[in-house]
Design a protein around this motif. Sequence first.
Motif, mmCIF file in Angstrom:
data_model
loop_
_atom_site.group_PDB
_atom_site.id
_atom_site.type_symbol
_atom_site.label_atom_id
_atom_site.label_comp_id
_atom_site.label_asym_id
_atom_site.label_seq_id
_atom_site.Cartn_x
_atom_site.Cartn_y
_atom_site.Cartn_z
ATOM 1 N N PHE B 315 24.048 -38.955 -71.745
ATOM 2 C CA PHE B 315 24.086 -40.237 -72.458
ATOM 3 C C PHE B 315 23.144 -40.181 -73.665
ATOM 4 C CE2 PHE B 315 22.483 -44.342 -73.605
ATOM 5 C CZ PHE B 315 23.615 -45.127 -73.626
ATOM 6 N N HIS B 316 21.927 -39.713 -73.418
ATOM 7 C CA HIS B 316 20.934 -39.692 -74.487
ATOM 8 C C HIS B 316 21.319 -38.780 -75.636
ATOM 9 C CE1 HIS B 316 18.093 -42.102 -72.264
ATOM 10 N NE2 HIS B 316 17.380 -42.142 -73.354
ATOM 11 N N THR B 317 21.899 -37.637 -75.304
ATOM 12 C CA THR B 317 22.181 -36.667 -76.366
ATOM 13 C C THR B 317 23.492 -36.961 -77.085
ATOM 14 O OG1 THR B 317 23.052 -35.239 -74.637
ATOM 15 C CG2 THR B 317 20.853 -34.747 -75.424
ATOM 16 N N VAL B 318 24.483 -37.499 -76.373
ATOM 17 C CA VAL B 318 25.822 -37.631 -76.959
ATOM 18 C C VAL B 318 26.219 -39.086 -77.211
ATOM 19 C CG1 VAL B 318 28.276 -37.155 -76.579
ATOM 20 C CG2 VAL B 318 26.564 -35.452 -75.918
ATOM 21 N N VAL B 319 25.982 -39.953 -76.235
ATOM 22 C CA VAL B 319 26.516 -41.319 -76.328
ATOM 23 C C VAL B 319 25.595 -42.237 -77.136
ATOM 24 C CG1 VAL B 319 27.331 -43.327 -75.033
ATOM 25 C CG2 VAL B 319 27.681 -41.024 -74.118
ATOM 26 N N ARG B 320 24.295 -42.094 -76.938
ATOM 27 C CA ARG B 320 23.341 -43.006 -77.586
ATOM 28 C C ARG B 320 23.445 -42.976 -79.112
ATOM 29 N NH1 ARG B 320 18.041 -42.982 -79.271
ATOM 30 N NH2 ARG B 320 16.891 -44.899 -78.858
ATOM 31 N N PRO B 321 23.454 -41.785 -79.743
ATOM 32 C CA PRO B 321 23.591 -41.774 -81.211
ATOM 33 C C PRO B 321 24.865 -42.486 -81.656
ATOM 34 C CG PRO B 321 23.079 -39.575 -80.379
ATOM 35 C CD PRO B 321 23.340 -40.425 -79.182
ATOM 36 N N PHE B 322 25.927 -42.308 -80.893
ATOM 37 C CA PHE B 322 27.202 -42.959 -81.216
ATOM 38 C C PHE B 322 27.072 -44.479 -81.152
ATOM 39 C CE2 PHE B 322 31.142 -44.712 -79.286
ATOM 40 C CZ PHE B 322 31.991 -44.564 -80.373
ATOM 41 N N LEU B 323 26.479 -44.973 -80.071
ATOM 42 C CA LEU B 323 26.312 -46.431 -79.935
ATOM 43 C C LEU B 323 25.439 -46.991 -81.049
ATOM 44 C CD1 LEU B 323 25.827 -47.046 -76.090
ATOM 45 C CD2 LEU B 323 27.906 -47.253 -77.468
ATOM 46 N N LEU B 324 24.404 -46.257 -81.404
ATOM 47 C CA LEU B 324 23.519 -46.727 -82.479
ATOM 48 C C LEU B 324 24.286 -46.799 -83.791
ATOM 49 C CD1 LEU B 324 20.177 -44.829 -81.735
ATOM 50 C CD2 LEU B 324 20.746 -47.203 -81.252
ATOM 51 N N LYS B 325 25.065 -45.768 -84.055
ATOM 52 C CA LYS B 325 25.784 -45.745 -85.337
ATOM 53 C C LYS B 325 26.800 -46.891 -85.423
ATOM 54 C CE LYS B 325 27.297 -42.876 -88.981
ATOM 55 N NZ LYS B 325 27.952 -41.619 -89.358
ATOM 56 N N LEU B 326 27.385 -47.271 -84.294
ATOM 57 C CA LEU B 326 28.299 -48.421 -84.289
ATOM 58 C C LEU B 326 27.607 -49.673 -84.813
ATOM 59 C CD1 LEU B 326 30.256 -48.291 -80.895
ATOM 60 C CD2 LEU B 326 31.079 -47.676 -83.163
ATOM 61 N N GLN B 327 26.287 -49.721 -84.627
ATOM 62 C CA GLN B 327 25.521 -50.903 -85.048
ATOM 63 C C GLN B 327 24.828 -50.653 -86.375
ATOM 64 O OE1 GLN B 327 23.211 -52.216 -81.329
ATOM 65 N NE2 GLN B 327 24.051 -50.222 -80.822
ATOM 66 N N CYS B 328 25.198 -49.614 -87.036
ATOM 67 C CA CYS B 328 24.630 -49.161 -88.318
ATOM 68 C C CYS B 328 23.150 -48.824 -88.209
ATOM 69 C CB CYS B 328 25.014 -50.071 -89.487
ATOM 70 S SG CYS B 328 23.924 -51.293 -90.116
ATOM 71 N N VAL B 329 22.753 -48.374 -87.016
ATOM 72 C CA VAL B 329 21.425 -47.805 -86.863
ATOM 73 C C VAL B 329 21.568 -46.307 -87.105
ATOM 74 C CG1 VAL B 329 19.448 -47.456 -85.348
ATOM 75 C CG2 VAL B 329 20.883 -49.492 -85.083
ATOM 76 N N GLU B 330 20.835 -45.789 -88.080
ATOM 77 C CA GLU B 330 20.935 -44.358 -88.369
ATOM 78 C C GLU B 330 20.515 -43.597 -87.104
ATOM 79 O OE1 GLU B 330 22.546 -41.688 -90.281
ATOM 80 O OE2 GLU B 330 22.554 -43.736 -91.075
#
Lengths: 639, 639
Positions: B315-330
């Motif tokens: 989750f931390h390595t693959v999913v979290r960056p994706f979820l952040l980017k959905l919210q426009c968090v770099e």
Amino acid sequence: MAKRVIFHELVSLDQASEILLKFARPLGEEEVDIAQAYGRMLARDITAPIDVPPFDRSTVDGYAVVAEATYGASELTPVEFKLVGRVEAGDWPAGEVKPGEAFEVATGAPLPRGANAVVMVEFTQTRGDLVKIFRAVAPGENVMSAGSDISAGEVVLRHCTKLTAREIGVLAALGLRKVPVMKRPIVGIISTGNELAAPGERLGPGMLYDVNSYSLAAAVQEAGGLPVIYGIVRDEESSYKSALLKALSESDVVLISGGTSAGVADLTYRVLGELGDVLFHGVMVRPGKPTLAAVINGKIVVGLPGYPSSALMIFHTVVRPFLLKLQCVEPSPPAVYKAKLAYGVEGAKGRRALYPVVLIARKDGYKAYPLYAESGAISVLARADGYIVIPENVEFMTEGEEVDVYLFEKFKPAELYFIGSHDPHLDTILARHNVKTVYVGSMGGLMSIKRGEADFAGTHILDLETGVYNVPVVQRLGIKGAAVIGLYRREQGLIIQRGNPKGIKGVEDLLRDDVVYVNRPRGTGTRALLDIHLSKLAQRLGTPFEELIRKIRGYTYEVKTHTAVAAAVAQGRADVGMGVRYAAELYGLDFIPLGWEEYDLVVRVDVLDKVFEIVREALENLPRGYEKYEMSGRVKWEG
Amino acid sequence: MAKRVIFHELVSLDQASEILLKFARPLGEEEVDIAQAYGRMLARDITAPIDVPPFDRSTVDGYAVVAEATYGASELTPVEFKLVGRVEAGDWPAGEVKPGEAFEVATGAPLPRGANAVVMVEFTQTRGDLVKIFRAVAPGENVMSAGSDISAGEVVLRHCTKLTAREIGVLAALGLRKVPVMKRPIVGIISTGNELAAPGERLGPGMLYDVNSYSLAAAVQEAGGLPVIYGIVRDEESSYKSALLKALSESDVVLISGGTSAGVADLTYRVLGELGDVLFHGVMVRPGKPTLAAVINGKIVVGLPGYPSSALMIFHTVVRPFLLKLQCVEPSPPAVYKAKLAYGVEGAKGRRALYPVVLIARKDGYKAYPLYAESGAISVLARADGYIVIPENVEFMTEGEEVDVYLFEKFKPAELYFIGSHDPHLDTILARHNVKTVYVGSMGGLMSIKRGEADFAGTHILDLETGVYNVPVVQRLGIKGAAVIGLYRREQGLIIQRGNPKGIKGVEDLLRDDVVYVNRPRGTGTRALLDIHLSKLAQRLGTPFEELIRKIRGYTYEVKTHTAVAAAVAQGRADVGMGVRYAAELYGLDFIPLGWEEYDLVVRVDVLDKVFEIVREALENLPRGYEKYEMSGRVKWEG
């Protein structure tokens, strides 16, 4: 007018914080579902009610056996076992296993009684109810035994632990659906001041929007509390007292942020003293002196300064640790960054001084940029990353001294720092990049480049001797390790009211009695441009420059951006100001062009690539009032 | 049994992350009240709709004047002005000011038209409608001019800014009650596996509690998403497919964590491929190989490993960056700490390896303690602070190598680290302090002290030659900079079922066919104690030790704490085990005493003071089965 308030019982900032912490008795616990428990603080030790795993569990697909019966088995000398059963994950094995018997088990399935190891399916061959085993296993092999992960009776989580994904996972594994957590403090927030209006309402004349209700509510949330906004209370005893009593009856803690008038501070002190005990009245800190606290029926009420950045700094130093402790979070200081001071700052003569700062990441560490704005300034909130503390006994901290920067929130350093002249078109481009902007005028920007603080600066300064823009001043300042990149020309002129009701034709009209000017501060290129025009006018009229400018109404009325000039004209506060055409058009105003100037960027050489991207973007679709010139997007000078 | 799954289209961990990021299109915006906006991401640039302050504002109590009219005023030569009006904060001045006139203004009140400065009340004297002014003011003095803080038209906040207390304060100051923020992704979470039961339900035989639904939901919250738990789905196509379709229709993203059986992975792959496009199937990482992702109707579905710590690391390595980017968090990596590896660890032979670690703060930096537990272990979740990554091409990382530790959450280092033998009474004391505990047995604890990792260790190892506890082994190991502190004696013995149905009298009964033993692992003092008893028995019987232990059923069945021994006996998994009386009593079991042993602490000298506090507390109110001895609370040895 309001009488002067005299502060008795002044305490130091540390004392104020300690006094509140003494009253920080945890609020007790409540049960929440683990699906709602994220971020909460555990209220009790958690003892495992069951073993994890709750049974001996196979970690592979294979055959459960008595390990000792496999001894000697090999590829060449397989041992034959009798297949006596089969179990899937989620089922329970019917029967048991004796030496010479094998029980088919899936990954995650329970071991049957008697078995103490599992042979992986890869090392077996099945025919009918016989299993040939080609490899011996040791006892315990491929088995996760009951309780080997967590044993029933173990203390697995301790009280005052923050529940993150991992702790919640542990609670789930133990089958615990509800978890005792610390109650979150309900924090009532009241703003006082006759001049305040709530955001979203129409702003009457002489009124300001209430900031503290909302910024403090967010700060309370960051500290784990539940804010309740009680709104704005007039500076009048009975409404003040009834709002306070209502908030006290519904909250665990009440924050009141004072209006700016001394009368309100007075009122707060009187009412708090009447309803309970004032713990301290005045803190030896700047800003934040009028901070006071009282305890009323065992509940803490804190009176905070009215200025938003002051209120927030005092919240961080005094209130936040208290709110954390209520939730059994050990009050730890906010994140601290070591930084070097970019400018010297004065102490507060016997009081502790808090200065909001911008934190700038540099290769050799961080620089802290003190924000000198008046304490009422909202823009401080928009720009500051945190604050520095200057001890009581320090008169002056000099440039380059190491300081601790206490962050308001998690700090995400910007990729690039722009410090310098404001240009409205460039501003919209920078807004799309991870760039922090500080508008301090052309000269301020160049000095920041020279000191190595800014990555790039915007400048438009004409050298009168040579008639050349920007490069001569950069050379004169002895700037090194930077390049001047040509950006664009922009049209400067007089921004006047639509339809030009005052009939303004040029700079000479600024001398008229019926014309009010709006100026830009010293150090800005636009101010310099005006003064060039005025110098020529003074020469022509044979009047000394100093005398000439005294005749200009509003020469001393300074605003900090081109858009602010346009806004002042649009709203009738002035009749005319100097600025770029873009700003005039933004406000639908008329514009008397005075000429084109070169607005360029001065860029540290190590970030040239990144800035060139921004330059390219800025040169696309230039709005009216801007134009490319022969040096646009090119290096004009490097040194 | 289940067929073996072959993974096609294996990708690297970085590729997996990049593939998902390509699909991370922001979800759009929604308007929220600023009181609810804390922590949200701004969806648009915010341009100031008004000036702040909206009018020229006095910063002091005093008299608004035309500054030029005060020139020359001093203590000796006061200038007299005519009082023409008065205005409070929140009111609007009626009238204007000409040279020679003064208008009384309160702090925060608007300046009347014509005035350009304020003389502080301290430097004035009023009589009737005349004001004497004793000090000249410059234009703009004591005035905060309209728009000088924020000018209408300025871009004050940029899109993709996180709204903290400060940004919310700025929005409030601008009168903006509603703010456009990025939508938060709704993340549907499904757990699969026939063996899973929801926490709070009764646990049937062969069943385990579902962990991932809850730990992933918390991880989603940490990443700013809104988790929706869809519960447990059986390993069966139609219920699986309908759960997935329901989740897809209600969520923006769906996470499925697989059961442990290969059958489920298979099912996930088949169903995802049927409903949409599989993006990758298998990741070259250990653990986490079965990770897969698909896009169905433009929505991303990620299949995560079933083991909780594996699921969380992926989750931390693959999913979290994706979820952040959905919210426009770099997408930025989680916080990283540089640490030195406490033990060597193996790579994963061509795959990237992720190891959960405990992070220990030492004076000379951090140590990362890899957790060797099986990947299914929940205790990893309870203990790990983060994980390290071992590159594909590294076979082995040696002790002392520098590693990056990726934190699961904000790290708060413990004050003291206890590594060593488990003692149930001490455990309850340590739970009240800021101590991180790792139970690895007496020998493991001593080795940690020797390597400088632990602050203190618990140990109970008898030296057979001298009959002395703990000190000889500490000396033999050459431990330096530490002291052995006497703690207490505790009663060791055989923990047996209540009423002793098997009629066990002593260690010799372990040899009986109808008796099942539960053992402790090698390196624990209790295991050593048993082996001492068994050695004596072997001598007495004239049987070699190795032969003797083979006769003991369950000699190889090891559990890691005293309470786990008691739990095994209480639940009938064994008839007898060795442990302290305290554990027997905790479970209401009978106890055959075998003698008293000295359980002591080995403490690094620099933390002696802190540990003595714990020792004092532990020696108060000792439960049955514990007693003080002459060295309790005293230094037995220092070296």
